[in-house]
Scaffold this active site. Structure first.
Site, PDB file in Angstrom:
ATOM      1  N   THR A  71       0.841  -1.203   0.000  1.00 52.78           N
ATOM      2  CA  THR A  71       0.000   0.000   0.000  1.00 52.78           C
ATOM      3  C   THR A  71       0.875   1.252   0.000  1.00 52.78           C
ATOM      4  O   THR A  71       0.674   2.164  -0.814  1.00 52.78           O
ATOM      5  CB  THR A  71      -0.926  -0.012   1.244  1.00 52.78           C
ATOM      6  OG1 THR A  71      -1.778  -1.156   1.136  1.00 52.78           O
ATOM      7  CG2 THR A  71      -1.762   1.249   1.339  1.00 52.78           C
ATOM      8  N   ASN A 139      -5.279  -9.113  -8.410  1.00 46.28           N
ATOM      9  CA  ASN A 139      -5.429  -9.882  -7.169  1.00 46.28           C
ATOM     10  C   ASN A 139      -6.717 -10.708  -7.115  1.00 46.28           C
ATOM     11  O   ASN A 139      -6.764 -11.734  -6.460  1.00 46.28           O
ATOM     12  CB  ASN A 139      -5.306  -8.979  -5.932  1.00 46.28           C
ATOM     13  CG  ASN A 139      -6.397  -7.938  -5.858  1.00 46.28           C
ATOM     14  OD1 ASN A 139      -7.031  -7.631  -6.862  1.00 46.28           O
ATOM     15  ND2 ASN A 139      -6.641  -7.391  -4.692  1.00 46.28           N
ATOM     16  N   GLN A 167       1.127  -9.484  -6.224  1.00 49.99           N
ATOM     17  CA  GLN A 167       0.538 -10.832  -6.346  1.00 49.99           C
ATOM     18  C   GLN A 167       1.370 -11.744  -7.235  1.00 49.99           C
ATOM     19  O   GLN A 167       1.240 -12.965  -7.157  1.00 49.99           O
ATOM     20  CB  GLN A 167      -0.892 -10.752  -6.896  1.00 49.99           C
ATOM     21  CG  GLN A 167      -1.891 -10.117  -5.967  1.00 49.99           C
ATOM     22  CD  GLN A 167      -2.191 -10.961  -4.724  1.00 49.99           C
ATOM     23  OE1 GLN A 167      -1.761 -12.101  -4.597  1.00 49.99           O
ATOM     24  NE2 GLN A 167      -2.927 -10.388  -3.786  1.00 49.99           N
ATOM     25  N   ALA A 188       5.782  -8.289   1.348  1.00 49.81           N
ATOM     26  CA  ALA A 188       6.355  -9.496   1.976  1.00 49.81           C
ATOM     27  C   ALA A 188       5.305 -10.545   2.312  1.00 49.81           C
ATOM     28  O   ALA A 188       5.535 -11.745   2.133  1.00 49.81           O
ATOM     29  CB  ALA A 188       7.119  -9.101   3.248  1.00 49.81           C
ATOM     30  N   CYS A 314     -13.327  -6.116   0.318  1.00 46.57           N
ATOM     31  CA  CYS A 314     -14.199  -6.405   1.446  1.00 46.57           C
ATOM     32  C   CYS A 314     -13.534  -5.855   2.690  1.00 46.57           C
ATOM     33  O   CYS A 314     -12.483  -6.322   3.083  1.00 46.57           O
ATOM     34  CB  CYS A 314     -14.346  -7.916   1.537  1.00 46.57           C
ATOM     35  SG  CYS A 314     -15.135  -8.480   3.021  1.00 46.57           S
TER      36      CYS A 314
HETATM   37  N1  PMP Z   1      -1.519  -4.553  -4.232  1.00 48.40           N
HETATM   38  C1  PMP Z   1      -2.098  -5.738  -4.466  1.00 48.40           C
HETATM   39  C2  PMP Z   1      -2.209  -6.228  -5.876  1.00 48.40           C
HETATM   40  C3  PMP Z   1      -2.595  -6.487  -3.409  1.00 48.40           C
HETATM   41  O1  PMP Z   1      -3.180  -7.666  -3.644  1.00 48.40           O
HETATM   42  C4  PMP Z   1      -2.475  -5.991  -2.095  1.00 48.40           C
HETATM   43  C5  PMP Z   1      -3.005  -6.777  -0.904  1.00 48.40           C
HETATM   44  N2  PMP Z   1      -4.355  -7.149  -1.028  1.00 48.40           N
HETATM   45  C6  PMP Z   1      -1.864  -4.745  -1.903  1.00 48.40           C
HETATM   46  C7  PMP Z   1      -1.405  -4.066  -2.999  1.00 48.40           C
HETATM   47  C8  PMP Z   1      -1.687  -4.174  -0.519  1.00 48.40           C
HETATM   48  O2  PMP Z   1      -0.641  -4.880   0.103  1.00 48.40           O
HETATM   49  P1  PMP Z   1      -0.189  -4.616   1.608  1.00 48.40           P
HETATM   50  O3  PMP Z   1      -1.107  -5.422   2.455  1.00 48.40           O
HETATM   51  O4  PMP Z   1       1.234  -5.121   1.658  1.00 48.40           O
HETATM   52  O5  PMP Z   1      -0.266  -3.154   1.872  1.00 48.40           O
END
Ligand code: PMP
Length: 373
Positions: A71, A139, A167, A188, A314
């Site tokens: 994120t 994802n 992913q 990670a 969700c």
């Molecule tokens: N990008 C993608 C494609 C994801 O699948 C996710 C997690 N659902 C994220 C970003 C966010 O990842 P994080 O939990 O490490 O912030």
């Protein structure tokens, strides 16, 4: 009740060796920015971990900064070129779609792939600064974009390219061309590392505006004391995950996934399997159960001890219809009944059989909740 986890795209369990690396790191302390021996020891270990990660990814360690997760990496990437016109695909994670006020959405075809002719048209308009952000693998569906072509076209029009490969990491190979995107996001916990650690691969020797400013850590590109235990654990998780990839352990998982989809279509021929005939991650399946709401399915599976996800984002117990699947033209009745199943290397045939058994009972409205309690 034996629980079955089929939600590896949400997060993957911490790998034993990564846990060990994390625990070992907790035994030592010191601020990596301190000049004394405590600090220097930690700093050296972080540098070694960074070199190991760079080596596994086949990139220069100078391009890596550690963040708090995908994120933050996505936010940092999108805000790193101030004033740029941002082009994103409709299949991006919310940590991309929610960052800038008015991103321009790229056109996708019904199979979910970015339309390369439209991309070229969009980029040929005169914006002095532009950025294209397209995730390598979606994802919800696992759909893999033709990122090499997207990078080629973007660079032709002098656009910065960012890809969210959270992913895709260690589930499919990341080609040198992909890693030559200006910015690449990794996380990670999707590969069995700890939550709360991400990576952003930066452009080499190019202009970059940091998002988090402060103490000048990580050469001023991301302030804040580094998350030493998580970095050590991530380096270990990546090594193990890359070994699995090299040993082609996902091949048998994609066979299991394909078989699961075949059985679903047998039980409910009206189901749509999204992205069935295009390149997808080996572990991901996204399909509809006509007539049964996504959230009801997730709850029913949970009662049966099976963890799956309602495809669309969700949070706080509410499900929003997936904008990405909507952009692919999925009809509303299927959008409302979509389910995402994501397998891990350790997933077994017994587990997918059990999933199918429960699927059939939910679909045939034949689920007696009491027997699960
Ligand atoms: N990008 C993608 C494609 C994801 O699948 C996710 C997690 N659902 C994220 C970003 C966010 O990842 P994080 O939990 O490490 O912030």
């Amino acid at each position: 009740m034996q629980k079955i986890y089929l939600d590896y795209n949400a997060t993957s369990p911490l790998r034993p060796k990564a846990r060990e690396a994390f625990m070992n790191a907790l035994e030592e302390f010191g601020n990596p920015s301190s000049i004394h021996s405590f600090g220097r020891s930690i700093k050296n270990k972080i540098l070694q971990a960074k070199e190991k990660i760079a080596d596994l990814l086949n990139i220069s360690p100078n391009r890596i900064i550690f963040t708090s997760g995908a994120t933050e990496s996505n936010n940092t990437a999108l805000l790193s070129v101030p004033g740029a016109k941002i082009f994103i695909s409709p299949l991006e994670h919310v940590s991309v779609t929610e960052v800038v006020p008015f991103p321009s959405f790229l056109k996708i075809d019904p199979s979910g792939l970015v339309d390369l002719v439209s991309l070229e048209n969009d980029l040929s308009s005169a914006f002095p600064r532009k950025m294209v952000s397209v995730s390598l693998a979606h994802n919800e569906t696992g759909i893999i974009q033709d990122l090499e072509s997207i990078i080629y076209i973007s660079k032709k029009y002098h656009a910065f390219v960012h890809t969210d490969a959270a992913q895709a990491l260690a589930r499919i190979p990341l080609s040198p061309e992909i890693l030559e995107s200006h910015l690449v996001t990794l996380s990670a916990h999707k590969i069995g590392g700890p939550m709360g650690l991400g990576l952003l691969v930066l452009p080499e020797n190019q202009f970059f505006t940091p998002l988090i400013n402060g103490g000048g850590q990580q050469k001023g590109m991301r302030a804040g004391s580094e998350n030493y235990p998580a970095i050590m654990a991530f380096a270990q998780a990546l090594e193990d995950a890359m070994d699995e990839l090299k040993m082609q352990q996902w091949d048998s998982i994609s066979i299991l996934r394909d078989d699961l989809e075949k059985q679903i279509l047998k039980i409910s021929p009206g189901s749509i399997i999204v992205g069935k005939n295009i390149d997808r991650l080996p572990n991901t399946s996204c399909f509809s159960m006509p007539g049964v709401d996504s959230m009801n399915q997730v709850v029913a599976f949970d009662l049966a001890g099976i963890a799956v996800s309602a495809g669309s984002s969700c949070s706080s117990g509410t499900v929003k219809l997936s904008q990405g699947l909507k952009a692919m033209g999925l009809p509303e009745e299927h959008l409302k009944s979509i389910l995402r199943v994501s397998l891990g290397v350790a997933t077994t045939k017994d587990e997918t059989n059990k999933f199918i058994e429960v699927w059939s009972r939910i679909y045939n409205n034949n689920l007696n909740e009491k027997e699960f309690l």
